[in-house]
Structures are given as C-alpha cells and as structure tokens.
Design a protein around this motif. Structure first.
Motif, PDB file in Angstrom:
ATOM      1  N   ASP A 128       1.077 -31.052  15.368  1.00 13.05           N
ATOM      2  CA  ASP A 128       1.682 -31.892  14.234  1.00 13.05           C
ATOM      3  C   ASP A 128       0.580 -32.322  13.117  1.00 13.05           C
ATOM      4  N   ALA A 129      -0.805 -32.483  13.505  1.00 12.28           N
ATOM      5  CA  ALA A 129      -1.741 -33.042  12.565  1.00 12.28           C
ATOM      6  C   ALA A 129      -2.003 -31.701  11.617  1.00 12.28           C
ATOM      7  N   GLN A 130      -1.891 -30.457  12.130  1.00 15.03           N
ATOM      8  CA  GLN A 130      -1.924 -29.303  11.192  1.00 15.03           C
ATOM      9  C   GLN A 130      -0.700 -29.109  10.109  1.00 15.03           C
ATOM     10  N   THR A 131       0.391 -29.555  10.802  1.00 19.12           N
ATOM     11  CA  THR A 131       1.503 -29.442   9.593  1.00 19.12           C
ATOM     12  C   THR A 131       1.567 -30.600   8.591  1.00 19.12           C
ATOM     13  N   VAL A 132       0.792 -31.610   8.764  1.00 21.03           N
ATOM     14  CA  VAL A 132       0.670 -32.954   8.024  1.00 21.03           C
ATOM     15  C   VAL A 132      -0.379 -32.282   6.794  1.00 21.03           C
ATOM     16  N   LEU A 133      -1.407 -31.791   7.521  1.00 15.94           N
ATOM     17  CA  LEU A 133      -2.626 -31.466   6.691  1.00 15.94           C
ATOM     18  C   LEU A 133      -2.141 -30.342   5.540  1.00 15.94           C
ATOM     19  N   ASP A 134      -1.631 -29.301   6.306  1.00 15.30           N
ATOM     20  CA  ASP A 134      -1.211 -28.204   5.240  1.00 15.30           C
ATOM     21  C   ASP A 134      -0.430 -28.816   4.085  1.00 15.30           C
ATOM     22  N   ARG A 135       0.418 -29.820   4.037  1.00 13.60           N
ATOM     23  CA  ARG A 135       1.004 -30.688   2.931  1.00 13.60           C
ATOM     24  C   ARG A 135       0.208 -31.142   2.160  1.00 13.60           C
ATOM     25  N   LEU A 136      -1.040 -31.819   2.910  1.00 13.47           N
ATOM     26  CA  LEU A 136      -1.852 -32.729   2.128  1.00 13.47           C
ATOM     27  C   LEU A 136      -2.864 -31.652   1.388  1.00 13.47           C
ATOM     28  N   GLN A 137      -2.986 -30.608   1.768  1.00 15.16           N
ATOM     29  CA  GLN A 137      -3.939 -29.731   1.070  1.00 15.16           C
ATOM     30  C   GLN A 137      -3.503 -28.948  -0.096  1.00 15.16           C
ATOM     31  N   ARG A 138      -1.914 -29.437  -0.307  1.00 13.64           N
ATOM     32  CA  ARG A 138      -1.359 -28.741  -1.577  1.00 13.64           C
ATOM     33  C   ARG A 138      -2.283 -29.359  -2.998  1.00 13.64           C
TER      34      ARG A 138
END
Length: 196
Positions: A111-121
């Motif tokens: 779940d943390a990686q999914t959110v981080l992927d968005r935040l790294q846009r």
C-alpha cells in the motif's frame, strides 16, 4: 404545608450534561446532538468488536453541521483523533491475528509503495485538475506536502500523523481535484496508523 403527589409541580428535566465545551455568542460549533449521536454509535461499535459497524476511516471522515452553542470544534476533533487511533489499533491487531504479521507487513508495504508511486510523479502532474473556471487545491501547496509525504514513505521521517491530519490547502482555479488529494492523504494516514 405538604402537598400531595397529584398537586406537586412537574419536575423540570435536568439539561443533558455537555460532553465538550460549548461555544458562546456568535461563534458556531459542531451541532451537539449530531456529535452525541455519532459518539454513542462509535462507543457501541467499539464495545462490540464482533460487529464492526464502524471503522477508523469512517471516524476520520466524520462531519457535523455547525450551530450556535455547539461543541467547540477543536475539542471534538481531538477526541475523534483519539477514537480513530483506538479503532485503528484494534483493526491492525485483528488483521495481524487473521493473516499473520508477515502478510500484514507485506500488505502495508505494498500500500505504501502504491501511494509512493503516485507521489513520485512530476510536480504539477500528480493529480487531475479541475476545469479552468472551477476551483481546486493550490497545486504548489499540494506538491510541497506531497514531497514531504514521499520522503516519509521512503525514510520514515519528515512528517507526523498530526501534520497529515491537519493539512489544509488554499484554492485556485484549475487546481488539483480535491477528492484525489484527499484520498491520498487518507491513505497516508492509514499507513501511518498501521506502522505506529
């Protein structure tokens, strides 16, 4: 002189004791009956763990109408934070008991990686925007906060749960869509609660 029960004046009911400080004058607070009802439901749900009719995310999303002589907002919000934390701990303990610690940790990391992927846009392209005539969250403010949250998800530092819960953005035309930003903030809070 004594009076018979039939001739005694009717008893005046005592006003219900306020659970929180009450606003005065023109200042509005949360409508007391709505807060009392919600907290009663939350207490019943917490005391009956076999019937989880309320979750920590529902407590986080609670909203109440405003009224004169209502409950002071900061006092109610502080209580809701404590209640949300208690529900989140119980949900975490139940999940660990159900699936085991390793599976639970792996799920939280995913779940943390999914959110981080968005935040790294790239900045200014993290979320959809409103139309040019509609208001959304200020893009520069959201991007600043999302950079801090990305750092938190990568290192475990740079943000606290109180900061995430208390974040507020100004509005601008053509800004980020509120619902998407709010969903990410909620997801980050859930991750933080899971690892506390």
């Amino acid at each position: 002189m004594t009076t018979s029960p039939e001739s005694a004046p009717p008893a005046v009911p005592e006003p219900a004791r306020a659970l929180f400080p009450v606003t005065r004058g023109r200042v509005k607070g949360y409508e007391r009956a709505a807060v009392d009802s919600f907290l009663s439901h939350a207490r019943d749900a917490f005391e009956s763990p076999g019937h989880p009719s309320m979750t920590s995310s529902q407590i986080r999303a609670a909203a109440f109408p405003l009224a004169r002589r209502g409950y002071e907002i900061t006092s109610v919000d502080a209580a809701l934070t404590r209640i949300e934390d208690a529900f989140a701990r119980r949900e975490r303990d139940a999940a660990i008991a159900r699936v085991g610690t390793d599976v639970w940790i792996a799920r939280t990391r995913r779940d943390a990686q999914t959110v981080l992927d968005r935040l790294q846009r790239p900045s200014r392209r993290r979320f959809q925007r409103t139309g040019p005539l509609r208001y959304g969250y200020r893009i520069d403010e959201v991007d600043f906060v999302m950079n801090k949250l990305a750092r938190y998800l990568e290192t475990g530092t740079g943000a606290t749960i109180e900061q995430v819960r208390g974040v507020a953005f100004r509005m601008q035309r053509g800004g980020y869509r509120e619902v998407q930003v709010d969903a990410v903030l909620d997801a980050v809070v859930e991750i933080m609660l899971a690892v506390e």
